[in-house]
Design a protein around this motif. Structure first.
Motif, mmCIF file in Angstrom:
data_model
loop_
_atom_site.group_PDB
_atom_site.id
_atom_site.type_symbol
_atom_site.label_atom_id
_atom_site.label_comp_id
_atom_site.label_asym_id
_atom_site.label_seq_id
_atom_site.Cartn_x
_atom_site.Cartn_y
_atom_site.Cartn_z
ATOM 1 N N CYS A 71 0.794 -1.232 0.000
ATOM 2 C CA CYS A 71 0.000 0.000 0.000
ATOM 3 C C CYS A 71 0.824 1.280 0.000
ATOM 4 O O CYS A 71 0.257 2.360 0.027
ATOM 5 C CB CYS A 71 -0.950 0.021 1.192
ATOM 6 S SG CYS A 71 -2.038 -1.403 1.260
ATOM 7 N N CYS A 86 2.613 3.272 -4.392
ATOM 8 C CA CYS A 86 2.203 4.368 -5.280
ATOM 9 C C CYS A 86 2.104 5.702 -4.554
ATOM 10 O O CYS A 86 2.306 6.746 -5.146
ATOM 11 C CB CYS A 86 0.845 4.082 -5.897
ATOM 12 S SG CYS A 86 0.801 2.568 -6.859
ATOM 13 N N HIS A 87 1.711 5.650 -3.309
ATOM 14 C CA HIS A 87 1.529 6.917 -2.584
ATOM 15 C C HIS A 87 2.039 6.781 -1.166
ATOM 16 O O HIS A 87 2.272 5.675 -0.684
ATOM 17 C CB HIS A 87 0.067 7.367 -2.604
ATOM 18 C CG HIS A 87 -0.909 6.302 -2.184
ATOM 19 N ND1 HIS A 87 -0.963 5.810 -0.896
ATOM 20 C CD2 HIS A 87 -1.859 5.632 -2.886
ATOM 21 C CE1 HIS A 87 -1.913 4.894 -0.828
ATOM 22 N NE2 HIS A 87 -2.465 4.753 -2.024
ATOM 23 N N ARG A 115 -12.665 1.192 -1.114
ATOM 24 C CA ARG A 115 -11.534 2.051 -1.504
ATOM 25 C C ARG A 115 -10.545 1.251 -2.362
ATOM 26 O O ARG A 115 -10.039 1.740 -3.366
ATOM 27 C CB ARG A 115 -10.829 2.510 -0.238
ATOM 28 C CG ARG A 115 -10.608 3.930 0.142
ATOM 29 C CD ARG A 115 -10.965 5.090 -0.618
ATOM 30 N NE ARG A 115 -12.174 5.160 -1.406
ATOM 31 C CZ ARG A 115 -12.392 6.089 -2.309
ATOM 32 N NH1 ARG A 115 -11.496 7.017 -2.527
ATOM 33 N NH2 ARG A 115 -13.511 6.116 -2.987
ATOM 34 N N MET A 134 -9.462 1.849 -6.228
ATOM 35 C CA MET A 134 -8.081 1.975 -6.712
ATOM 36 C C MET A 134 -7.792 0.940 -7.794
ATOM 37 O O MET A 134 -7.033 1.197 -8.719
ATOM 38 C CB MET A 134 -7.096 1.842 -5.549
ATOM 39 C CG MET A 134 -6.909 3.149 -4.809
ATOM 40 S SD MET A 134 -5.739 2.987 -3.452
ATOM 41 C CE MET A 134 -6.737 2.171 -2.238
ATOM 42 N N GLN A 150 -7.083 3.268 -10.504
ATOM 43 C CA GLN A 150 -5.688 3.659 -10.262
ATOM 44 C C GLN A 150 -4.684 2.532 -10.518
ATOM 45 O O GLN A 150 -3.566 2.576 -10.014
ATOM 46 C CB GLN A 150 -5.521 4.173 -8.822
ATOM 47 C CG GLN A 150 -6.592 5.130 -8.350
ATOM 48 C CD GLN A 150 -6.558 6.477 -9.057
ATOM 49 O OE1 GLN A 150 -5.668 6.735 -9.856
ATOM 50 N NE2 GLN A 150 -7.513 7.343 -8.763
ATOM 51 N N LEU A 172 -4.420 -0.384 -9.331
ATOM 52 C CA LEU A 172 -3.994 -1.242 -8.225
ATOM 53 C C LEU A 172 -4.225 -2.692 -8.638
ATOM 54 O O LEU A 172 -5.253 -3.032 -9.214
ATOM 55 C CB LEU A 172 -4.779 -0.903 -6.946
ATOM 56 C CG LEU A 172 -4.559 -1.845 -5.756
ATOM 57 C CD1 LEU A 172 -3.096 -1.881 -5.330
ATOM 58 C CD2 LEU A 172 -5.426 -1.436 -4.578
HETATM 59 C C1 HEC Z 1 -1.200 1.163 -8.058
HETATM 60 C C2 HEC Z 1 -1.009 2.296 -7.207
HETATM 61 C C3 HEC Z 1 -1.659 2.249 -5.832
HETATM 62 C C4 HEC Z 1 -1.479 1.310 -4.855
HETATM 63 C C5 HEC Z 1 -0.565 0.111 -4.864
HETATM 64 C C6 HEC Z 1 -2.315 1.712 -3.756
HETATM 65 N N1 HEC Z 1 -2.958 2.877 -4.036
HETATM 66 FE FE1 HEC Z 1 -4.123 3.942 -2.766
HETATM 67 N N2 HEC Z 1 -4.341 5.376 -4.168
HETATM 68 C C7 HEC Z 1 -3.766 5.376 -5.426
HETATM 69 C C8 HEC Z 1 -4.048 6.629 -6.093
HETATM 70 C C9 HEC Z 1 -3.564 7.025 -7.480
HETATM 71 C C10 HEC Z 1 -4.827 7.385 -5.188
HETATM 72 C C11 HEC Z 1 -5.369 8.790 -5.381
HETATM 73 C C12 HEC Z 1 -4.296 9.708 -4.878
HETATM 74 C C13 HEC Z 1 -4.724 11.113 -4.822
HETATM 75 O O1 HEC Z 1 -5.921 11.395 -4.804
HETATM 76 O O2 HEC Z 1 -3.808 11.948 -4.754
HETATM 77 C C14 HEC Z 1 -4.981 6.586 -4.004
HETATM 78 C C15 HEC Z 1 -5.659 6.987 -2.870
HETATM 79 C C16 HEC Z 1 -5.758 6.281 -1.700
HETATM 80 C C17 HEC Z 1 -6.460 6.715 -0.514
HETATM 81 C C18 HEC Z 1 -7.149 8.047 -0.310
HETATM 82 C C19 HEC Z 1 -8.566 7.910 -0.742
HETATM 83 C C20 HEC Z 1 -9.380 9.148 -0.487
HETATM 84 O O3 HEC Z 1 -10.483 9.173 -0.987
HETATM 85 O O4 HEC Z 1 -8.913 10.054 0.203
HETATM 86 C C21 HEC Z 1 -6.371 5.729 0.401
HETATM 87 C C22 HEC Z 1 -6.969 5.696 1.773
HETATM 88 C C23 HEC Z 1 -5.585 4.678 -0.196
HETATM 89 N N3 HEC Z 1 -5.224 5.045 -1.466
HETATM 90 C C24 HEC Z 1 -5.263 3.496 0.437
HETATM 91 C C25 HEC Z 1 -4.525 2.487 -0.132
HETATM 92 C C26 HEC Z 1 -4.315 1.186 0.476
HETATM 93 C C27 HEC Z 1 -4.869 0.760 1.821
HETATM 94 C C28 HEC Z 1 -3.542 0.466 -0.363
HETATM 95 C C29 HEC Z 1 -3.082 -0.958 -0.201
HETATM 96 C C30 HEC Z 1 -4.104 -1.954 -0.402
HETATM 97 C C31 HEC Z 1 -3.252 1.323 -1.529
HETATM 98 N N4 HEC Z 1 -3.880 2.523 -1.346
HETATM 99 C C32 HEC Z 1 -2.448 0.965 -2.584
HETATM 100 C C33 HEC Z 1 -2.993 4.374 -5.966
HETATM 101 C C34 HEC Z 1 -2.575 3.245 -5.300
#
Ligand code: HEC
Length: 137
Positions: A64, A67-68, A86, A90, A94, A96
């Motif tokens: 997790c 990417c961010h 969520r 993604m 995004q 994922l």
């Molecule tokens: C493939 C890339 C990628 C991976 C791996 C990833 N994310 Fe994300 N996620 C994103 C992107 C792109 C955003 C949007 C970022 C933004 O709004 O700036 C995001 C946003 C989020 C947000 C904010 C959502 C909101 O509405 O505010 C959360 C919470 C989050 N991710 C949790 C996770 C979790 C938990 C995992 C592990 C399961 C994960 N991410 C793995 C790409 C990824």
């Protein structure tokens, strides 16, 4: 004079050692009985990500934070269902990847450590309110 001082110091030393032994004995007993001290129950935070170190932490860090920043996770609160949505979002928007059998481990960690925050307890509004006119005289 000199020997009394030495004797006193010796006795203080013995007392200190005894006290230490009793404290250690007490802690040992508490641990054997499954009791934890306050310090033990405060979750430790990973110094790099700020995520709580708990079962599933390694998996979440690996999957997790690719990417961010972990900050997005820290500031988010949701139920297990909410986290699942969520993740689906993604995955759809995004890129994922499919988390496969790791998903339940990740969801357990997120729901347990970053579940919905307890609502602030507020009293009910006063009812019924009897309004009265202020006498302007
Ligand atoms: C493939 C890339 C990628 C991976 C791996 C990833 N994310 Fe994300 N996620 C994103 C992107 C792109 C955003 C949007 C970022 C933004 O709004 O700036 C995001 C946003 C989020 C947000 C904010 C959502 C909101 O509405 O505010 C959360 C919470 C989050 N991710 C949790 C996770 C979790 C938990 C995992 C592990 C399961 C994960 N991410 C793995 C790409 C990824």
């Amino acid at each position: 004079m000199q020997s009394i001082k030495a004797q006193t110091l010796f006795l203080i030393g013995i007392a200190g050692a005894l006290l230490m032994m009793t404290t250690m004995e007490f802690r040992g007993k508490a641990e054997r009985n499954g009791l934890t001290t306050v310090q033990d129950s405060i979750p430790k935070l990973d110094s790099t990500t700020g995520l709580k170190i708990a079962p599933g932490f390694d998996m979440v860090r690996a999957q997790c934070t690719a990417c961010h920043s972990s900050r997005l996770i820290l500031q988010y609160r949701a139920t297990r269902e909410g986290w699942k949505e969520r993740i689906r979002w993604m995955q759809q928007k995004q890129n994922l990847w499919d988390l496969g059998e790791n998903e339940p481990i990740i969801l357990d960690y997120l729901a347990k450590n970053y579940g919905p925050e307890k609502k602030e307890v507020r009293r009910e509004p006063l009812q019924p309110i009897e309004w009265y006119k202020l006498n302007s005289k």
